[in-house]
Scaffold this active site. Structure first.
Site, PDB file in Angstrom:
ATOM      1  CG  ASP A   1      -1.875  -1.131   1.259  1.00 15.91           C
ATOM      2  OD1 ASP A   1      -2.168  -1.675   0.187  1.00 15.91           O
ATOM      3  OD2 ASP A   1      -2.341  -1.487   2.364  1.00 15.91           O
TER       4      ASP A   1
HETATM    5  N1  URA Z   1      -1.248  -6.013   3.716  1.00 20.64           N
HETATM    6  C1  URA Z   1      -1.769  -4.776   3.748  1.00 20.64           C
HETATM    7  O1  URA Z   1      -2.841  -4.563   4.305  1.00 20.64           O
HETATM    8  N2  URA Z   1      -1.077  -3.791   3.166  1.00 20.64           N
HETATM    9  C2  URA Z   1       0.118  -3.959   2.554  1.00 20.64           C
HETATM   10  O2  URA Z   1       0.705  -3.009   2.043  1.00 20.64           O
HETATM   11  C3  URA Z   1       0.646  -5.250   2.531  1.00 20.64           C
HETATM   12  C4  URA Z   1      -0.057  -6.268   3.112  1.00 20.64           C
END
Ligand code: URA
Length: 239
Positions: free
Chosen positions: A103
């Site tokens: 993310d």
């Molecule tokens: N899980 C998430 O919620 N976000 C990420 O960036 C990676 C794994």
């Protein structure tokens, strides 16, 4: 073997017509000799100089990147900067792209590599483990550890049993076996915890190099690349 002009374009040195002009103009040397024929076939391990500068002709490169918060994980985006902006443009030109997604606000280990290895590492059947360090709004304890260990039902899939380790300061370390969209945040949401920060520490056999500052990258060592090929159950491919 690749046509000389195509090789230069593939390495991101310019457009086909620019490269043909450079070759015809005597600005390209192959294995020591000026080469004026754009269509000549060259080996991937040939020594090529463009304007006197020796080129890195490896068409396969594996990179470990310490992703900072605020960058999109994508090969490119029309509006926002992406993690690929941290690398010299030739990496994108030869087809390096992020392995999976973190993310925008997630930090930590992100690999970039080329087509097939990338694909295989992400294949659901491979179950490449990933470990994250999460800072939460509230601590977790035995109850949440048990829920994670028994597998969690999320809206679109059943998450495999995950290892959760509570840590001091509302932190927890979690290892998951898949890589679904927002998976870690959704797993914590399922036990009524909000993820305040998320940092990936490992991907398969590889751990983020602690000496690599946030926003920096380096190529994988041979041993690391071999480990990644083993994770993907693939034959090794060298530049
Ligand atoms: N899980 C998430 O919620 N976000 C990420 O960036 C990676 C794994």
């Amino acid at each position: 073997m690749l046509r000389l002009d195509r090789m230069l374009v593939t390495l991101g040195k310019g457009s086909r017509s620019e490269m043909q002009k450079a070759i015809r103009g005597g600005r390209v040397r192959v294995n020591g000799d000026v080469q004026r024929d754009p269509s000549v076939q060259v080996a991937e391990d040939a020594e090529i100089l463009l304007n006197g500068e020796k080129l890195d002709t490896r068409l396969t490169r594996h990179v470990m990147l310490h992703k900072p918060a605020g960058l999109l994980t994508a090969a490119r985006d029309k509006k926002q900067p992406t993690v690929m902006d941290l690398l010299p443009p030739e990496y994108a030109a030869i087809g390096c792209m992020p392995v999976g997604r973190l993310d925008k606000d997630t930090t930590g280990l992100l690999l970039t590599t080329d087509g097939e290895l990338n694909h295989r590492l992400l294949a659901p059947a491979r179950h490449v483990d990933k470990t994250y360090l999460a800072t939460l709004d509230k601590p977790v304890g035995d109850k949440e550890v048990a829920v994670f260990a028994s597998g969690l039902s999320l809206s679109d899939f059943e998450a495999a049993p995950a290892d959760l380790t509570p840590l001091p300061g509302n932190q927890a370390r979690v290892t998951i076996h898949e890589g679904k969209f927002h998976q870690v945040k959704r797993m914590f949401a399922a036990v009524e915890r909000e993820v305040l920060t998320l940092h990936r520490e490992t991907f398969g056999s590889l751990a983020l190099d602690e000496a690599l500052p946030c926003g920096q990258w380096r190529e994988l060592t041979e041993a690391e690349a071999s480990a990644l090929y083993r994770d993907a159950q693939m034959e090794e491919k060298h530049g």
